[in-house]
Design a protein around this motif. Structure first.
Motif, PDB file in Angstrom:
ATOM      1  N   GLY A  15      88.078  70.864 -22.860  1.00 32.16           N
ATOM      2  CA  GLY A  15      87.505  72.046 -22.218  1.00 32.16           C
ATOM      3  C   GLY A  15      86.574  71.666 -21.079  1.00 32.16           C
ATOM      4  N   VAL A  16      86.664  72.414 -19.997  1.00 36.26           N
ATOM      5  CA  VAL A  16      85.708  72.255 -18.885  1.00 36.26           C
ATOM      6  C   VAL A  16      84.963  73.583 -18.741  1.00 36.26           C
ATOM      7  CG1 VAL A  16      85.365  71.670 -16.465  1.00 36.26           C
ATOM      8  CG2 VAL A  16      87.345  70.741 -17.699  1.00 36.26           C
ATOM      9  N   PRO A  17      83.702  73.619 -19.183  1.00 29.28           N
ATOM     10  CA  PRO A  17      82.930  74.846 -19.011  1.00 29.28           C
ATOM     11  C   PRO A  17      82.597  75.031 -17.530  1.00 29.28           C
ATOM     12  CG  PRO A  17      81.764  73.237 -20.408  1.00 29.28           C
ATOM     13  CD  PRO A  17      82.917  72.533 -19.793  1.00 29.28           C
ATOM     14  N   ILE A  18      82.867  76.216 -17.014  1.00 22.20           N
ATOM     15  CA  ILE A  18      82.630  76.480 -15.592  1.00 22.20           C
ATOM     16  C   ILE A  18      81.333  77.280 -15.428  1.00 22.20           C
ATOM     17  CG2 ILE A  18      83.575  77.552 -13.514  1.00 22.20           C
ATOM     18  CD1 ILE A  18      85.293  75.239 -14.393  1.00 22.20           C
ATOM     19  N   MET A  56      73.621  82.360 -16.636  1.00 24.59           N
ATOM     20  CA  MET A  56      73.189  81.386 -17.648  1.00 24.59           C
ATOM     21  C   MET A  56      73.490  79.960 -17.216  1.00 24.59           C
ATOM     22  SD  MET A  56      74.168  83.414 -21.124  1.00 24.59           S
ATOM     23  CE  MET A  56      73.158  82.422 -22.200  1.00 24.59           C
ATOM     24  N   GLY A  57      74.003  79.777 -16.030  1.00 25.05           N
ATOM     25  CA  GLY A  57      74.202  78.436 -15.478  1.00 25.05           C
ATOM     26  C   GLY A  57      75.286  77.632 -16.172  1.00 25.05           C
ATOM     27  N   LEU A  83      79.602  76.418 -21.942  1.00 30.35           N
ATOM     28  CA  LEU A  83      79.489  75.146 -22.672  1.00 30.35           C
ATOM     29  C   LEU A  83      79.470  75.387 -24.182  1.00 30.35           C
ATOM     30  CD1 LEU A  83      78.832  72.040 -22.736  1.00 30.35           C
ATOM     31  CD2 LEU A  83      76.447  72.693 -22.670  1.00 30.35           C
ATOM     32  N   LEU A  84      78.610  76.296 -24.618  1.00 32.96           N
ATOM     33  CA  LEU A  84      78.487  76.534 -26.058  1.00 32.96           C
ATOM     34  C   LEU A  84      79.761  77.145 -26.627  1.00 32.96           C
ATOM     35  CD1 LEU A  84      74.774  77.746 -26.273  1.00 32.96           C
ATOM     36  CD2 LEU A  84      75.703  75.490 -26.782  1.00 32.96           C
ATOM     37  N   SER A  85      80.425  77.988 -25.849  1.00 26.85           N
ATOM     38  CA  SER A  85      81.682  78.594 -26.318  1.00 26.85           C
ATOM     39  C   SER A  85      82.730  77.535 -26.607  1.00 26.85           C
ATOM     40  CB  SER A  85      82.240  79.559 -25.275  1.00 26.85           C
ATOM     41  OG  SER A  85      81.320  80.555 -24.980  1.00 26.85           O
ATOM     42  N   MET A  86      82.679  76.431 -25.860  1.00 28.02           N
ATOM     43  CA  MET A  86      83.679  75.370 -26.053  1.00 28.02           C
ATOM     44  C   MET A  86      83.245  74.341 -27.089  1.00 28.02           C
ATOM     45  SD  MET A  86      85.094  74.708 -22.235  1.00 28.02           S
ATOM     46  CE  MET A  86      86.020  76.003 -21.395  1.00 28.02           C
ATOM     47  N   VAL A  87      81.962  73.987 -27.042  1.00 32.09           N
ATOM     48  CA  VAL A  87      81.461  72.926 -27.933  1.00 32.09           C
ATOM     49  C   VAL A  87      81.376  73.398 -29.388  1.00 32.09           C
ATOM     50  CG1 VAL A  87      79.274  71.803 -28.539  1.00 32.09           C
ATOM     51  CG2 VAL A  87      80.221  71.503 -26.273  1.00 32.09           C
ATOM     52  N   GLN A  88      80.985  74.641 -29.570  1.00 29.53           N
ATOM     53  CA  GLN A  88      80.683  75.119 -30.931  1.00 29.53           C
ATOM     54  C   GLN A  88      81.905  75.720 -31.602  1.00 29.53           C
ATOM     55  OE1 GLN A  88      78.173  73.805 -32.039  1.00 29.53           O
ATOM     56  NE2 GLN A  88      76.320  74.974 -31.774  1.00 29.53           N
TER      57      GLN A  88
END
Ligand code: RP5
Length: 165
Positions: free
Chosen positions: A85-88, A93-94, A99-104
Motif C-alpha cells: 500500500g502507498v498512502p497518498i 490530515m496530511g 497511512l492508518l487505513s493501510m497499516v492497521q
C-alpha cells in the motif's frame, strides 16, 4: 515467465505521486500494468482484478489511495499475492488517515505499507519480492544498492573536504 507488477490507483489524481513507482518498476524491466480502480466507486472491479491477478501472471500488487484508503486492504482480501500500500497525502490530515487505513489491517489480511507518498520505495519493495524467484532481477537490485552506496560515499567525501558551510 517473469511475474508482472500491477500499480492500482484509487483515482487518476494519484498518478503524479505514483509516477516514480511506475518508472522505477519499468527501469528494472518489470512488466507493469497501471489501472484506476476504486475500492468504493468500483468495488466489483477491485474484486475482479484481485481475484484474477495470480492467474493473469502478476506477482505483486501495489495499491495507492488517499483519504480512507481501503483499496490495498480490499485487494488483499481477494488475493494471496503480496499487496503493497502507498498512502497518498490528499487531505487536511496530511496522509495520516491514509497511512492508518493501510497499516492497521485486521489480523489475517496483511498489507505491506510504505511511507506516505512513498512511491519509489513501493517499487523497490515490489522488485525485491519478485526477485525472490528471479536471479537476474536480484542482480539488478544488488547493482542498484551498490550505486546508492557509491553516491553516498561521494557525498561524504565531498562534505569532508568542504571548508566552508
Ligand atoms: C481516494 O480519494 C483516491 O485514491 C484519491 O487519493 C482520493 C481523491 O480522489 P478523487 O476525488 O481525486 O478522485 O480514493
Amino acid at each position: 515467465m517473469a511475474k508482472k507488477a500491477a500499480v492500482i490507483l484509487g483515482s487518476d489524481s494519484d498518478l503524479e505521486t505514483m509516477r516514480p513507482c511506475i518508472r522505477r518498476l519499468r527501469s528494472f524491466g518489470i512488466g507493469t500494468e497501471v489501472r484506476v480502480i476504486s475500492a468504493h466507486r468500483t468495488p466489483a472491479a477491485a474484486e475482479a482484478f484481485a481475484s484474477a491477478a495470480r492467474a493473469e501472471g502478476f506477482g505483486v500488487l501495489i495499491a495507492a489511495a488517499g483519504k480512507a484508503a481501503h483499496l490495498a486492504g480490499v485487494l488483499a482480501a481477494y488475493t494471496t499475492l503480496p499487496v503493497i500500500g502507498v498512502p497518498i497525502k490528499t487531505s487536511m490530515m496530511g496522509g495520516l488517515d491514509s497511512l492508518l487505513s493501510m497499516v492497521q489491517m485486521p489480523k489475517g489480511v496483511p498489507v505491506a505499507c510504505v511511507a506516505v507518498d512513498g512511491a519509489d520505495n513501493a517499487a523497490i519493495l515490489a522488485a525485491q519480492m519478485l526477485a525472490l524467484a528471479d536471479g537476474a532481477l536480484a542482480e539488478q537490485l544488488a547493482r542498484f544498492k551498490a550505486d546508492m552506496a557509491a553516491e553516498v560515499a561521494a557525498k561524504d567525501q565531498s562534505i569532508r573536504t568542504m571548508e566552508e558551510f
